[in-house]
Write a protein that holds these residues in place. Structure first.
Motif, PDB file in Angstrom:
ATOM      1  N   LEU A 277       3.601   0.347  12.778  1.00  0.00           N
ATOM      2  CA  LEU A 277       2.915  -0.918  13.021  1.00  0.00           C
ATOM      3  C   LEU A 277       1.403  -0.758  13.106  1.00  0.00           C
ATOM      4  N   ALA A 278       0.977   0.338  13.753  1.00  0.00           N
ATOM      5  CA  ALA A 278      -0.466   0.495  13.959  1.00  0.00           C
ATOM      6  C   ALA A 278      -1.231   0.556  12.652  1.00  0.00           C
ATOM      7  N   THR A 279      -0.556   1.001  11.582  1.00  0.00           N
ATOM      8  CA  THR A 279      -1.283   1.194  10.331  1.00  0.00           C
ATOM      9  C   THR A 279      -0.875   0.182   9.259  1.00  0.00           C
ATOM     10  N   VAL A 280       0.009  -0.731   9.599  1.00  0.00           N
ATOM     11  CA  VAL A 280       0.529  -1.630   8.569  1.00  0.00           C
ATOM     12  C   VAL A 280      -0.564  -2.564   8.043  1.00  0.00           C
ATOM     13  N   LEU A 281      -1.508  -2.926   8.902  1.00  0.00           N
ATOM     14  CA  LEU A 281      -2.596  -3.779   8.439  1.00  0.00           C
ATOM     15  C   LEU A 281      -3.452  -3.049   7.406  1.00  0.00           C
ATOM     16  N   GLY A 282      -3.754  -1.782   7.694  1.00  0.00           N
ATOM     17  CA  GLY A 282      -4.504  -0.966   6.735  1.00  0.00           C
ATOM     18  C   GLY A 282      -3.765  -0.869   5.422  1.00  0.00           C
ATOM     19  N   CYS A 283      -2.436  -0.742   5.517  1.00  0.00           N
ATOM     20  CA  CYS A 283      -1.605  -0.655   4.315  1.00  0.00           C
ATOM     21  C   CYS A 283      -1.768  -1.899   3.454  1.00  0.00           C
ATOM     22  N   VAL A 284      -1.647  -3.076   4.090  1.00  0.00           N
ATOM     23  CA  VAL A 284      -1.731  -4.321   3.322  1.00  0.00           C
ATOM     24  C   VAL A 284      -3.129  -4.499   2.731  1.00  0.00           C
ATOM     25  N   CYS A 285      -4.159  -4.221   3.529  1.00  0.00           N
ATOM     26  CA  CYS A 285      -5.532  -4.374   3.029  1.00  0.00           C
ATOM     27  C   CYS A 285      -5.796  -3.456   1.853  1.00  0.00           C
ATOM     28  N   LEU A 286      -5.308  -2.209   1.954  1.00  0.00           N
ATOM     29  CA  LEU A 286      -5.534  -1.260   0.858  1.00  0.00           C
ATOM     30  C   LEU A 286      -4.760  -1.709  -0.371  1.00  0.00           C
ATOM     31  N   GLY A 287      -3.571  -2.293  -0.133  1.00  0.00           N
ATOM     32  CA  GLY A 287      -2.797  -2.827  -1.246  1.00  0.00           C
ATOM     33  C   GLY A 287      -3.548  -3.929  -1.973  1.00  0.00           C
ATOM     34  N   ILE A 288      -4.191  -4.790  -1.203  1.00  0.00           N
ATOM     35  CA  ILE A 288      -4.978  -5.869  -1.819  1.00  0.00           C
ATOM     36  C   ILE A 288      -6.143  -5.283  -2.613  1.00  0.00           C
ATOM     37  N   ALA A 289      -6.804  -4.272  -2.030  1.00  0.00           N
ATOM     38  CA  ALA A 289      -7.919  -3.626  -2.743  1.00  0.00           C
ATOM     39  C   ALA A 289      -7.418  -3.037  -4.052  1.00  0.00           C
ATOM     40  N   SER A 290      -6.215  -2.459  -3.995  1.00  0.00           N
ATOM     41  CA  SER A 290      -5.640  -1.871  -5.199  1.00  0.00           C
ATOM     42  C   SER A 290      -5.433  -2.933  -6.279  1.00  0.00           C
ATOM     43  N   ILE A 291      -4.962  -4.109  -5.868  1.00  0.00           N
ATOM     44  CA  ILE A 291      -4.737  -5.196  -6.839  1.00  0.00           C
ATOM     45  C   ILE A 291      -6.052  -5.622  -7.467  1.00  0.00           C
TER      46      ILE A 291
ATOM     47  N   PRO B 153     -13.487  11.695 -15.079  1.00  0.00           N
ATOM     48  CA  PRO B 153     -12.708  10.507 -15.430  1.00  0.00           C
ATOM     49  C   PRO B 153     -11.762  10.055 -14.318  1.00  0.00           C
ATOM     50  N   LEU B 154     -11.414  10.966 -13.394  1.00  0.00           N
ATOM     51  CA  LEU B 154     -10.487  10.561 -12.334  1.00  0.00           C
ATOM     52  C   LEU B 154     -11.092   9.468 -11.457  1.00  0.00           C
ATOM     53  N   THR B 155     -12.391   9.609 -11.184  1.00  0.00           N
ATOM     54  CA  THR B 155     -13.020   8.607 -10.318  1.00  0.00           C
ATOM     55  C   THR B 155     -13.688   7.507 -11.122  1.00  0.00           C
ATOM     56  N   ARG B 156     -13.914   7.754 -12.400  1.00  0.00           N
ATOM     57  CA  ARG B 156     -14.602   6.768 -13.214  1.00  0.00           C
ATOM     58  C   ARG B 156     -13.673   5.621 -13.578  1.00  0.00           C
ATOM     59  N   ASN B 157     -12.415   5.989 -13.765  1.00  0.00           N
ATOM     60  CA  ASN B 157     -11.460   5.010 -14.230  1.00  0.00           C
ATOM     61  C   ASN B 157     -10.872   4.216 -13.074  1.00  0.00           C
ATOM     62  N   TYR B 158     -10.836   2.900 -13.201  1.00  0.00           N
ATOM     63  CA  TYR B 158     -10.346   2.087 -12.094  1.00  0.00           C
ATOM     64  C   TYR B 158      -8.830   1.973 -12.069  1.00  0.00           C
ATOM     65  N   TYR B 159      -8.175   2.262 -13.197  1.00  0.00           N
ATOM     66  CA  TYR B 159      -6.695   2.273 -13.173  1.00  0.00           C
ATOM     67  C   TYR B 159      -6.225   3.371 -12.217  1.00  0.00           C
ATOM     68  N   VAL B 160      -6.891   4.537 -12.348  1.00  0.00           N
ATOM     69  CA  VAL B 160      -6.545   5.666 -11.468  1.00  0.00           C
ATOM     70  C   VAL B 160      -6.721   5.262 -10.019  1.00  0.00           C
ATOM     71  N   ARG B 161      -7.861   4.588  -9.732  1.00  0.00           N
ATOM     72  CA  ARG B 161      -8.120   4.182  -8.344  1.00  0.00           C
ATOM     73  C   ARG B 161      -7.087   3.186  -7.856  1.00  0.00           C
ATOM     74  N   ALA B 162      -6.729   2.245  -8.744  1.00  0.00           N
ATOM     75  CA  ALA B 162      -5.772   1.224  -8.327  1.00  0.00           C
ATOM     76  C   ALA B 162      -4.459   1.882  -7.919  1.00  0.00           C
ATOM     77  N   PHE B 163      -3.975   2.802  -8.771  1.00  0.00           N
ATOM     78  CA  PHE B 163      -2.689   3.431  -8.455  1.00  0.00           C
ATOM     79  C   PHE B 163      -2.816   4.370  -7.269  1.00  0.00           C
ATOM     80  N   LEU B 164      -3.967   5.025  -7.164  1.00  0.00           N
ATOM     81  CA  LEU B 164      -4.183   5.921  -6.028  1.00  0.00           C
ATOM     82  C   LEU B 164      -4.109   5.154  -4.717  1.00  0.00           C
ATOM     83  N   HIS B 165      -4.818   4.023  -4.664  1.00  0.00           N
ATOM     84  CA  HIS B 165      -4.819   3.240  -3.421  1.00  0.00           C
ATOM     85  C   HIS B 165      -3.440   2.698  -3.122  1.00  0.00           C
ATOM     86  N   ALA B 166      -2.725   2.269  -4.184  1.00  0.00           N
ATOM     87  CA  ALA B 166      -1.379   1.749  -3.956  1.00  0.00           C
ATOM     88  C   ALA B 166      -0.499   2.848  -3.359  1.00  0.00           C
ATOM     89  N   ALA B 167      -0.605   4.054  -3.945  1.00  0.00           N
ATOM     90  CA  ALA B 167       0.210   5.167  -3.450  1.00  0.00           C
ATOM     91  C   ALA B 167      -0.174   5.553  -2.026  1.00  0.00           C
TER      92      ALA B 167
END
Lengths: 566, 184
Positions: free
Chosen positions: B105-119, B82-96
């Motif tokens: 700075l080097a990773t801030v773009l990855g941060c924003v993109c992953l945040g969007i994926a989380s949304i 269920p940890l990987t099946r559920n998308y709520y878990v994934r959303a919060f995981l990616h946000a975290a």
């Protein structure tokens, strides 16, 4: 080999030229920034990362200019019309516009990555210089401020922000940095929503997200306006940096070494992209104007298996065989345009499309049409087009083999009708005397209308005694036991059980060796043109067979494979 | 936009974010940036996100296209239940996961993109989507046809005993030999 040159030569040439320009721009600007005297001090702070950032920027300018052009489909139609003299090969290149668009997009993505990484390094090294992490020269250069007699070289001026956060702070408070982040984000979103999986199944997501390109271009034009990357201003007498770089304390005091002055270059990108942006604006305007033109419904027919036929009339609409149009129905969705191949012949006074149920938009359209009262006009429809290279080659061959697989038979409806009209009016443009038509499909579901068309043609040909003008074979590749049993029971009937046509349905895939042999036997001395609208794999098979069965002797049969992309 | 499965797009976006995080992290570490520890974290987080997102989910409607060689990843991801099946878990995981990457700075773009994926994953979870593994179809054993089910109950009809006797005067006509002698 000769076949390859004819089919692929011009495309390869264009690609080589495009790649050549990219490489040239990269190398030119790389050397400009890596060897130029005016960037000597800048390079001292940044090393070769300066050149590695500026070179892809130039390539990006070039490709961002190119990327808007292949999607101006009305402009391309105009070009196609004006190039009628220049041969079909040239015009066929215009059909590969979307492939080119994708290629340019890949290049933009790659160059963005290189540019971004190089600038990350640049910002980090500017930061280190500013905080005295490097040698005295770097420290001295970084300390220069924008005052009345000095200009700065290092764009990082504030030092009271936490050292690790300075790069992030710097990027988010400068025009170049902020626009850079925004447009890179837009680019990433555009790319992820353009992946084939998303595009094929959830077209709306792809289409609407793709409009982020507006933000991309606006940001791109603004991106270079910050004058951040500075080179040294030329002075009189010329600055001798070899002498002065070791004499930091004496700057401004000895005549050979005045205080070095720096200035940033003006933004260049707008020069590259303004033209295509205007062209694209015109294109969207033209689509809008076309959309406002009235389109009348001549006839609306519901065919079995939920296939909708629309016969439409629009003033001044001229088409050629095998072309396609885009339809927009504001009642369903105001922003979506969907392409459909036309199934009518140019000789008819209307144009028609057959629309199959294949997604949200088509389902809604079929639903609306089904609920229309008898004889009423349909909902407002916008029509853009026609687009596509006309498949006129079909008329040039004495004998034609037409192969349509699955949904690929749609353009052949137009072609067959046109051939028949031309034949009836003895149009001199038609050199075809014999047509072999092969229709391959898994099942005839959703293609009954095509079977009807063949029936009508068959009947007309019988009436004129031209029964052997058209030979067609239907191959049902998705047969099962019940089909076979059914066929066995009815085998001695005159018409086919599946299609109602005189010619019997074959089950399974065609044995191409047999087919080509038969065509060769019946036409011992003709030039045969083979046309395919179907999967690429089948194209390769047919190409091989054409080569195999062609005779070197020009008096015997020769097969030419036409790689058409209807 | 009725039939869109948001998880499909979230998956593409998350995979791209993983790669961007990874790249940004490598640049940060290789360039020995200030705060390179965050870059090292980004490499680990990026690699983890890539591995998690590589196997595509099975679509609820329509054909699912696998990514090349995703089967082993599917098996790994499936094992977390269920940890990987559920998308709520994934959303919060990616946000975290994305938060620490925002500090360099080097990773801030990855941060924003992953945040969007989380949304987008959150949107998918709200719409009730979940991750289904794409497993190869098992071969269905072919059942023999009905007519083969019941073997014959009765022996085949035989001619009467007179004709079954061996005819020694006409050996060619004696078409068969009785293996068991027939009593008259």
């Amino acid at each position: 080999m000769g076949n390859w040159i004819i089919n692929h030569g011009l495309t390869s040439f264009i690609l080589v030229v495009w790649m050549g320009i990219n490489i040239f721009l990269f190398v030119w600007f790389y050397l400009l920034y890596d060897l130029g005297d005016d960037y000597y001090y800048t390079r001292h702070l940044l090393g070769s990362a300066l050149a590695w950032a500026r070179a892809p920027a130039a390539v990006l300018n070039f490709n961002c200019m190119l990327i808007l052009l292949p999607v101006c489909r009305n402009l391309l139609s105009l070009l196609r019309g004006s190039f009628m003299c220049c041969g079909r090969t040239m015009r066929k290149q215009l059909d590969k516009n979307i492939s080119f668009h994708k290629l340019v997009a890949y290049m933009i993505a790659l160059m963005t990555a290189v540019h971004l990484i190089a600038h990350l390094l640049n910002v980090e090294w500017y930061n280190n210089s500013r905080r005295g992490g490097y040698d005295n020269l770097s420290m001295a250069l970084s300390n220069l401020e924008d005052t009345e007699n000095t200009t700065y070289l290092n764009p990082i001026r504030k030092t009271d922000v936490d050292a690790q956060q300075t790069p992030t702070y710097f990027v988010f408070t400068t025009i170049a940095g902020l626009t850079g982040i925004i447009i890179t984000l837009a680019l990433i979103l555009i790319i992820t929503s353009s992946m084939e999986v998303i595009r094929r199944s959830y077209f709306e997501v792809f289409w609407y997200t793709h409009h982020l390109f507006v933000i991309f271009f606006i940001g791109l034009v603004i991106h270079g306006t910050g004058f951040i990357v500075r080179g040294q201003r030329t002075t009189i007498p010329p600055y001798n940096y070899t002498l002065c770089k070791d004499r930091i304390e004496e700057w401004g005091q000895i005549p050979q070494c005045p205080l070095p002055q720096f200035e940033g270059g003006p933004a260049q990108t707008w020069r590259w992209v303004i033209g295509p942006m205007i062209l694209y604006l015109c294109e969207r305007l033209l689509r809008f104007i076309r959309y406002m033109q009235t389109v009348q419904y001549r006839k609306i027919v519901m065919h079995p298996s939920k296939v909708l036929e629309l016969q439409l009339v629009r003033d001044g609409f001229k088409m050629d065989v095998g072309q396609y149009i885009f339809l927009n129905c504001p009642a369903i969705s105001p922003l979506e345009w969907h392409p459909f191949t036309m199934t009518s012949a140019p000789e008819e006074d209307f144009f028609s499309v057959h629309i199959r149920s294949a997604g949200d938009w088509t389902d809604r359209l079929i639903d609306i049409m089904q609920h229309l009262p008898e004889g009423a006009q349909g909902p407002k429809m916008g029509v853009d087009g026609p687009f596509g290279t006309a498949s006129e080659d079909v008329f040039d061959y004495e004998v034609s083999m037409l192969v349509g697989a699955g949904i690929g038979i749609t353009p052949f409806a137009s072609i067959l009708k046109s051939i028949w009209y031309k034949f009836k009016t003895s149009n001199p443009k038609l050199r075809t005397r014999k047509i072999y038509f092969y229709w391959l499909c898994r099942e005839t579901h959703a293609f009954e209308w095509f079977a009807d068309l063949l029936q009508v043609l068959e009947r007309e040909m019988e009436e004129r005694g031209m029964g052997d003008f058209l030979t067609y074979k239907l191959y049902l590749t998705g047969w099962d036991q019940s089909h076979a049993t059914h066929a066995c029971v009815h085998f001695d009937e005159e018409t086919d059980v599946v299609t109602g046509l005189k010619q019997k349905t074959h089950y399974g895939r065609p044995v191409w060796d047999k087919e080509f042999e038969e065509v060769r036997k019946e036409n011992p001395s003709s030039v045969v043109g083979t046309f395919l609208c179907g999967p690429v794999v089948l194209g390769k098979v047919l190409e091989k067979k054409c080569a195999k069965f062609s005779d070197v002797d020009p008096r015997k049969t020769r097969f030419y494979f036409n790689k058409e992309n209807f | 936009m009725g039939k869109i499965e948001w998880a499909m797009w979230a998956n593409e976006q998350a995979l791209a974010s993983g790669l961007i995080l990874l790249t940004g992290g490598i640049v940060g570490v290789a360039g020995q940036f200030r705060g390179w520890q965050f870059a090292a974290y980004a490499i680990a987080a990026g690699a983890f996100v890539c591995l998690l997102e590589y196997p595509r989910s099975k679509r609820t409607k329509g054909t699912s296209v696998e990514r090349t060689g995703q089967y082993c990843f599917t098996v790994c991801v499936k094992s977390f239940g269920p940890l990987t099946r559920n998308y709520y878990v994934r959303a919060f995981l990616h946000a975290a996961l994305s938060v620490p990457a925002g500090f360099l700075l080097a990773t801030v773009l990855g941060c924003v993109c992953l945040g969007i994926a989380s949304i987008i994953y959150l949107a998918a979870a709200i719409r009730g989507e979940h991750w289904e593994p794409i497993l190869p179809k098992k071969e269905i054993a072919r059942k023999p046809d009905d007519s083969m089910k019941n073997p014959p109950q009765n022996p085949p009809p035989r001619p009467p005993p007179e004709t079954r006797r061996k005819r020694v005067d006409d050996l060619e006509g004696a078409a068969y030999d009785n293996p068991i002698p027939v009593d008259e």
